[in-house]
Design a protein around this motif. Structure first.
Motif, PDB file in Angstrom:
ATOM      1  N   ARG B  16       0.836  -1.199   0.000  1.00 26.48           N
ATOM      2  CA  ARG B  16       0.000   0.000   0.000  1.00 26.48           C
ATOM      3  C   ARG B  16       0.870   1.248   0.000  1.00 26.48           C
ATOM      4  O   ARG B  16       0.626   2.190  -0.727  1.00 26.48           O
ATOM      5  CB  ARG B  16      -0.954   0.000   1.182  1.00 26.48           C
ATOM      6  N   VAL B  19       2.503   1.640  -3.472  1.00 29.92           N
ATOM      7  CA  VAL B  19       1.556   2.056  -4.512  1.00 29.92           C
ATOM      8  C   VAL B  19       1.261   3.550  -4.403  1.00 29.92           C
ATOM      9  O   VAL B  19       0.956   4.217  -5.393  1.00 29.92           O
ATOM     10  CB  VAL B  19       0.268   1.203  -4.420  1.00 29.92           C
ATOM     11  N   ASP B  20       1.400   4.079  -3.188  1.00 31.12           N
ATOM     12  CA  ASP B  20       1.148   5.509  -2.992  1.00 31.12           C
ATOM     13  C   ASP B  20       2.310   6.398  -3.412  1.00 31.12           C
ATOM     14  O   ASP B  20       2.231   7.611  -3.306  1.00 31.12           O
ATOM     15  CB  ASP B  20       0.833   5.777  -1.505  1.00 31.12           C
ATOM     16  N   PRO B  22       4.315   7.901  -6.231  1.00 30.55           N
ATOM     17  CA  PRO B  22       4.224   8.050  -7.690  1.00 30.55           C
ATOM     18  C   PRO B  22       5.577   7.958  -8.396  1.00 30.55           C
ATOM     19  O   PRO B  22       5.650   7.477  -9.528  1.00 30.55           O
ATOM     20  CB  PRO B  22       3.603   9.443  -7.876  1.00 30.55           C
ATOM     21  N   ARG B  25       6.381   4.270  -8.694  1.00 29.75           N
ATOM     22  CA  ARG B  25       5.544   3.622  -9.700  1.00 29.75           C
ATOM     23  C   ARG B  25       5.962   4.005 -11.106  1.00 29.75           C
ATOM     24  O   ARG B  25       5.955   3.179 -12.021  1.00 29.75           O
ATOM     25  CB  ARG B  25       4.074   3.969  -9.461  1.00 29.75           C
ATOM     26  N   ARG B  29       7.230   1.299 -13.805  1.00 29.44           N
ATOM     27  CA  ARG B  29       6.442   1.107 -15.008  1.00 29.44           C
ATOM     28  C   ARG B  29       7.328   1.245 -16.243  1.00 29.44           C
ATOM     29  O   ARG B  29       7.298   0.410 -17.141  1.00 29.44           O
ATOM     30  CB  ARG B  29       5.311   2.141 -15.056  1.00 29.44           C
ATOM     31  N   HIS B 160      14.278   0.823  -8.807  1.00 29.54           N
ATOM     32  CA  HIS B 160      13.370   1.772  -8.161  1.00 29.54           C
ATOM     33  C   HIS B 160      13.978   3.165  -8.071  1.00 29.54           C
ATOM     34  O   HIS B 160      13.323   4.077  -7.586  1.00 29.54           O
ATOM     35  CB  HIS B 160      12.993   1.254  -6.766  1.00 29.54           C
ATOM     36  N   PRO B 329       1.654  -7.793 -12.970  1.00 25.05           N
ATOM     37  CA  PRO B 329       0.946  -6.542 -12.675  1.00 25.05           C
ATOM     38  C   PRO B 329       1.066  -6.140 -11.200  1.00 25.05           C
ATOM     39  O   PRO B 329       1.028  -4.955 -10.878  1.00 25.05           O
ATOM     40  CB  PRO B 329      -0.505  -6.865 -13.034  1.00 25.05           C
ATOM     41  N   GLU B 332       4.661  -4.722 -10.715  1.00 24.70           N
ATOM     42  CA  GLU B 332       4.791  -3.435 -11.398  1.00 24.70           C
ATOM     43  C   GLU B 332       4.279  -2.284 -10.531  1.00 24.70           C
ATOM     44  O   GLU B 332       4.779  -1.166 -10.614  1.00 24.70           O
ATOM     45  CB  GLU B 332       4.022  -3.485 -12.717  1.00 24.70           C
ATOM     46  N   ARG B 333       3.265  -2.553  -9.723  1.00 21.09           N
ATOM     47  CA  ARG B 333       2.695  -1.494  -8.895  1.00 21.09           C
ATOM     48  C   ARG B 333       3.263  -1.465  -7.484  1.00 21.09           C
ATOM     49  O   ARG B 333       3.406  -0.400  -6.896  1.00 21.09           O
ATOM     50  CB  ARG B 333       1.171  -1.652  -8.864  1.00 21.09           C
ATOM     51  N   ALA B 334       3.601  -2.641  -6.960  1.00 20.10           N
ATOM     52  CA  ALA B 334       4.035  -2.690  -5.563  1.00 20.10           C
ATOM     53  C   ALA B 334       5.542  -2.532  -5.407  1.00 20.10           C
ATOM     54  O   ALA B 334       6.023  -2.117  -4.353  1.00 20.10           O
ATOM     55  CB  ALA B 334       3.593  -4.009  -4.934  1.00 20.10           C
TER      56      ALA B 334
END
Lengths: 215, 493
Positions: B16, B19-20, B22, B25, B29, B160, B329, B332-334
């Motif tokens: 969580r 994902v917050d 940006p 992410r 991505r 990252h 997926p 990619e987000r976490a």
């Protein structure tokens, strides 16, 4: 009980459920894959090697036996090389026209000494066309592994077509695993920063490959 | 595994937070999509990909089925070639062996080529505690080490971080470890790579001890192989006088010829290249070329327990290519850190809970860190059915049951946090076997739908925290069917 016995014991208990299978290894694995990809004649294989080397940003030259010393001379002069490393068994005629001072890698040379040398010239064990790869096996015309690593400029001479194979399976068949092997596909590179490819981090930043055919 | 990630929150909380973020992410991505597209091109060049994948799977399965035989064979070959083989049951023992080997050389510095196994056992920390500095030499590992950070991807551990962050880390930290970053360092990748080259070169040229892992070990010949791109691997493997390789027992292939499969599938799956720039292969020691002393430390550290699981053992086929991360997926987000282990992504979600057991909160949550979409299985070059193992591990977490820990058969109790889930399932079984109760319940639910909360109260909150509750229809389907005869009557109410 030693850790070796503990681990082997655990492995045996872990696979106790597996039915015994005494099929010889040669038959245990299906090898339906291709031993080379596509069909080419000899010249086509050499062309593919040149293409794939260049695709990985090696600089490719073609020449014949007679012109080779002059080409090496020009390549070294073009870089402003003052000192050039040569392995003990490099054919002397390859360097017959070159001006820079020749440095021989000796057991007592420290890595720091080798670091002062700008270029290195070697032969190779073979080259793989499909992947654009040079393989060095430490033979006398290639020298120890470190000499092709520390200088920033590596000129590698490949005899075509004798030293060219099509594929990875064909390469492994011809190589001797007891020798220390270095496979080189293009110059040193990294993609660790935002996946942008940058040439040269620790190995030679410039790789020049000379494909030489018999005159 | 080591305590590197002690105190990590379980996957849902860690994810969580990630994902917050940006920036994270965005970095992820960009990276995963780039490499995913490149990989597809590299793989499409080989029209026998499926056959290579199947051969890779069979080679690894065969090896695992006869692992005791091949381990003994490897030991013989390495010893015959002049190497010394050590066996380590767990991380502590492996670290103790390496620390002793380094101490015996009298050195207080080692250079390291990136290795998942040494990260897994926390070797750098163990060496530091013994007064030995371990320098990571892979560019991304250097970024992670200088940034006092943790790797977040198997192949590109600093995935990252963007270039601006990397510039700041280099400018701030390099001087603390050795040669400082050049004045006025910008954030172009070429300049950053040059700064790393200069910083690390002084370490390579004076290093007396190198530490590595290995991508493969050939039982037949005793050959070890490391694939890399930068040349830092070649530096660590050839310049020092002593080389210590720390390798998991599952990294064996039986024969020299087997490398023809993995040298085709690994680079294409991993960096999406026909071949990685440098591959080094060595067999014991060679006179006057490379290290004069070679130690191989074979580690178990949970691998034999994984091998004992009939469904989960296929995770040991993994060749650490990281293709599954780039298509996932959830990853990619976490991001990689949320997985609380050196093995992130789909493979981490099945490998970590098997190597470490499912007792901890992180490990019990990892089998759920997936949407079970199956993309990871599709790209895996050794065809590990990751979704199958995930479901298998979920069952173990929820239901408990027999498993193997440190070589002993144990029976796990159902995990605590899942009492609500089990209660819900029992309730569902009761309701579904009583059509009258089901119909009444559905009707009641439809009529009260204006009052339904957006998330569930009580123990159900854990479930609805990461999911939207479905909106209920105005009328249960079965009532609608009865009323309209399956839609044949008019729809008018």
């Amino acid at each position: 009980m030693s850790s070796r016995d503990v681990i082997l014991g655990r492995v045996r208990r872990a696979i106790a459920d597996v039915p015994r299978d005494d099929t010889p290894y040669e038959q245990a694995v299906e090898r339906n894959y291709l031993l080379e990809h596509g069909t080419r004649d000899v010249a086509g294989t050499v062309d593919l090697l040149a293409e794939n080397l260049a695709d990985y940003r090696a600089i490719v030259h073609r020449t014949d036996d007679e012109e080779l010393p002059h080409l090496i001379m020009r390549l070294l002069a073009g870089r402003g090389t003052r000192y050039v490393l040569v392995p003990p068994g490099l054919p002397p005629e390859w360097m017959s026209a070159a001006d820079p001072t020749r440095v021989h890698d000796r057991a007592v040379s420290t890595p720091h000494e080798l670091d002062r040398v700008e270029s290195v010239v070697t032969g190779c064990a073979l080259a793989i066309a499909e992947t654009g790869t040079l393989v060095l096996d430490g033979s006398p015309d290639q020298g120890r592994r470190r000499i092709t690593l520390i200088p920033d400029h590596h000129i590698c001479v490949v005899r075509v077509p004798d030293q060219v194979v099509s594929s990875v399976p064909q390469a492994l068949e011809r190589l001797d695993p007891r020798r220390p092997l270095t496979w080189i596909s293009g110059p040193s590179a990294t993609s660790d920063i935002e996946l942008d490819r940058v040439e040269g981090v620790h190995g030679p930043r410039t790789l020049e490959v000379v494909l030489v055919s018999g005159a | 595994m080591s305590g590197t990630f002690v105190g990590m929150p379980a996957f849902p909380e860690a994810a969580r937070e990630a994902v917050d973020n940006p920036i994270l992410r965005g970095n992820l991505r960009h990276a995963t999509h780039t490499i995913r597209a490149k990989r597809a091109v590299a793989v499409s060049e080989l029209d026998d990909w499926a056959a290579l994948r199947e051969a890779g799977k069979q080679i690894k399965d065969h090896t695992l089925r006869h692992l005791d035989h091949y381990l003994v064979r490897l030991e013989e070959s390495v010893t015959a070639a002049g190497g010394v083989v050590h066996w380590a049951v767990d991380a502590d023992e492996a670290n103790r062996i390496v620390v002793e080997l380094v101490r015996a050389t009298g050195e207080s510095e080692v250079v390291k080529v990136k290795s998942m196994a040494t990260q897994e056992i926390g070797l750098n920390e163990a060496l530091e505690a013994a007064g030995v500095h371990a320098y990571e030499t892979d560019l991304a590992e250097l970024i992670v080490q200088l940034g006092k950070d943790r790797p977040s991807h198997i192949l590109v551990p600093a995935i990252h971080r963007n270039r601006g962050e990397i510039r700041d880390i280099f400018a701030r930290e390099m001087g603390e470890w050795g040669r400082p970053a050049p004045e006025g360092l910008t954030d172009t990748p070429a300049e950053l790579a040059e700064a790393a080259r200069l910083h690390l070169r002084e370490k390579f040229l004076r290093a007396k001890v190198g530490v590595s892992g290995a991508n493969f070990m050939v039982a037949e010949t005793g050959t070890l192989m490391v694939v890399e791109s930068e040349g830092n691997g070649r530096m660590c493997l050839t310049l020092p006088e002593t080389l210590i390789s720390v390798v998991g027992i599952e990294k064996i292939v039986p024969t020299w010829r087997d490398l023809e499969v993995f040298l085709q599938t690994l680079p294409r799956s991993s960096t999406a290249e026909r071949m990685n720039p440098y591959t080094s292969m060595w067999t014991g020691t060679t006179d006057e070329d490379g290290p004069r002393t070679f130690h191989l430390v074979l580690i178990d550290n949970g691998r034999t327990d994984t091998l004992a699981d009939e469904v989960g053992r296929q995770a040991l086929r993994c060749i650490r290519c990281s293709a599954c991360l780039n298509v996932c997926p959830v990853y990619e987000r976490a991001g990689g850190h949320a997985y609380g282990s050196v093995y992130p992504g789909p493979i981490g979600a099945i490998l970590s809970p098997q190597l470490r057991g499912t007792a901890g909160a992180v490990d019990a949550s990892l089998p759920y860190a997936s949407s079970l979409c199956g993309a990871c299985y599709e790209v895996c070059p050794v065809a590990i059915d990751i979704p199958e193992v995930l479901v298998h591990l979920r069952e173990r977490v929820v239901e408990g049951g027999p498993t193997t820990r440190e070589g002993n058969r144990v029976v796990l109790k159902p995990a605590k946090g899942h009492a609500a889930e089990r209660a819900a399932m029992r309730a569902a079984r009761w309701v579904f076997s009583r059509p009258g109760a089901l119909g009444a319940g559905q009707r009641l639910a439809s009529r009260t739908r204006r009052f339904h909360p957006r998330s569930m109260p009580g123990p159900g909150r854990a479930w609805s925290a990461s999911r939207d509750l479905p909106r209920l229809p105005a009328e249960p389907f079965r009532d609608w069917w009865r009323r309209t005869d399956g839609g044949k009557e008019t729809e008018a109410k």
